[in-house]
Design a protein around this motif. Structure first.
Motif, PDB file in Angstrom:
ATOM      1  N   LEU A  65      62.350  93.766  76.917  1.00 46.77           N
ATOM      2  CA  LEU A  65      61.598  94.396  75.831  1.00 46.77           C
ATOM      3  C   LEU A  65      62.344  94.274  74.504  1.00 46.77           C
ATOM      4  O   LEU A  65      61.734  94.006  73.471  1.00 46.77           O
ATOM      5  CB  LEU A  65      61.321  95.862  76.150  1.00 46.77           C
ATOM      6  CG  LEU A  65      60.294  96.116  77.250  1.00 46.77           C
ATOM      7  CD1 LEU A  65      60.195  97.605  77.549  1.00 46.77           C
ATOM      8  CD2 LEU A  65      58.942  95.577  76.840  1.00 46.77           C
ATOM      9  N   TYR A  66      63.647  94.468  74.520  1.00 47.28           N
ATOM     10  CA  TYR A  66      64.451  94.330  73.303  1.00 47.28           C
ATOM     11  C   TYR A  66      64.426  92.888  72.789  1.00 47.28           C
ATOM     12  O   TYR A  66      64.359  92.647  71.581  1.00 47.28           O
ATOM     13  CB  TYR A  66      65.895  94.785  73.526  1.00 47.28           C
ATOM     14  CG  TYR A  66      66.039  96.281  73.656  1.00 47.28           C
ATOM     15  CD1 TYR A  66      65.489  97.146  72.715  1.00 47.28           C
ATOM     16  CD2 TYR A  66      66.741  96.834  74.717  1.00 47.28           C
ATOM     17  CE1 TYR A  66      65.614  98.507  72.829  1.00 47.28           C
ATOM     18  CE2 TYR A  66      66.891  98.197  74.844  1.00 47.28           C
ATOM     19  CZ  TYR A  66      66.324  99.033  73.897  1.00 47.28           C
ATOM     20  OH  TYR A  66      66.451 100.383  73.998  1.00 47.28           O
ATOM     21  N   MET A 117      64.654  95.389  82.630  1.00 49.62           N
ATOM     22  CA  MET A 117      63.361  95.453  81.980  1.00 49.62           C
ATOM     23  C   MET A 117      63.505  95.795  80.499  1.00 49.62           C
ATOM     24  O   MET A 117      62.807  95.238  79.661  1.00 49.62           O
ATOM     25  CB  MET A 117      62.499  96.491  82.725  1.00 49.62           C
ATOM     26  CG  MET A 117      61.112  96.557  82.211  1.00 49.62           C
ATOM     27  SD  MET A 117      60.252  95.009  82.553  1.00 49.62           S
ATOM     28  CE  MET A 117      58.617  95.466  82.276  1.00 49.62           C
ATOM     29  N   ASN A 118      64.402  96.739  80.206  1.00 49.99           N
ATOM     30  CA  ASN A 118      64.624  97.120  78.815  1.00 49.99           C
ATOM     31  C   ASN A 118      65.185  95.955  78.000  1.00 49.99           C
ATOM     32  O   ASN A 118      64.853  95.819  76.819  1.00 49.99           O
ATOM     33  CB  ASN A 118      65.578  98.311  78.723  1.00 49.99           C
ATOM     34  CG  ASN A 118      64.904  99.599  79.138  1.00 49.99           C
ATOM     35  OD1 ASN A 118      63.676  99.681  79.114  1.00 49.99           O
ATOM     36  ND2 ASN A 118      65.681 100.591  79.524  1.00 49.99           N
ATOM     37  N   LEU A 119      66.011  95.156  78.607  1.00 52.58           N
ATOM     38  CA  LEU A 119      66.587  94.014  77.916  1.00 52.58           C
ATOM     39  C   LEU A 119      65.499  93.016  77.513  1.00 52.58           C
ATOM     40  O   LEU A 119      65.528  92.470  76.408  1.00 52.58           O
ATOM     41  CB  LEU A 119      67.627  93.332  78.818  1.00 52.58           C
ATOM     42  CG  LEU A 119      68.428  92.206  78.192  1.00 52.58           C
ATOM     43  CD1 LEU A 119      69.187  92.715  76.969  1.00 52.58           C
ATOM     44  CD2 LEU A 119      69.383  91.613  79.192  1.00 52.58           C
ATOM     45  N   TYR A 141      61.030  92.319  71.252  1.00 52.30           N
ATOM     46  CA  TYR A 141      60.997  93.035  69.986  1.00 52.30           C
ATOM     47  C   TYR A 141      61.783  92.270  68.908  1.00 52.30           C
ATOM     48  O   TYR A 141      61.327  92.130  67.769  1.00 52.30           O
ATOM     49  CB  TYR A 141      61.566  94.438  70.173  1.00 52.30           C
ATOM     50  CG  TYR A 141      61.548  95.289  68.941  1.00 52.30           C
ATOM     51  CD1 TYR A 141      60.354  95.743  68.406  1.00 52.30           C
ATOM     52  CD2 TYR A 141      62.735  95.641  68.305  1.00 52.30           C
ATOM     53  CE1 TYR A 141      60.341  96.528  67.262  1.00 52.30           C
ATOM     54  CE2 TYR A 141      62.729  96.416  67.173  1.00 52.30           C
ATOM     55  CZ  TYR A 141      61.528  96.864  66.657  1.00 52.30           C
ATOM     56  OH  TYR A 141      61.514  97.633  65.532  1.00 52.30           O
TER      57      TYR A 141
END
Length: 83
Positions: free
Chosen positions: A5-6, A1-3, A9
């Protein structure tokens, strides 16, 4: 999930920088006086340096138009009536 978002971004930052570069190009596109070459604002009728006419006001709508235009793009008045 963080990937994800990055990645989103990074795409947003890329787009912001691309838009900013295009805005700088638009700002840098200045008009120049055909007589003396001085950079002039797009909304002036006469060159502030040599007083050469760079635009004229349309007799019909009053907006400034280039000297070499045959028709006013704002009201479609013809060249013969503008002079």
């Amino acid at each position: 999930m963080n990937l994800i978002l990055y990645a989103v971004y990074a795409i947003i930052l890329y787009l912001i920088f691309m838009i900013d570069d295009k805005a700088d190009e638009i700002i840098e596109q200045e008009e120049t006086c055909k007589n003396c070459g001085t950079a002039i604002n797009h909304d002036v009728e006469f060159c502030p340096h040599c007083h050469e006419g760079v635009k004229r006001a349309c007799n019909c709508c009053g907006r400034l138009i280039d000297l070499d235009w045959r028709y006013c793009p704002f009201c479609n008045d013809s060249f013969e009536k503008i002079i």
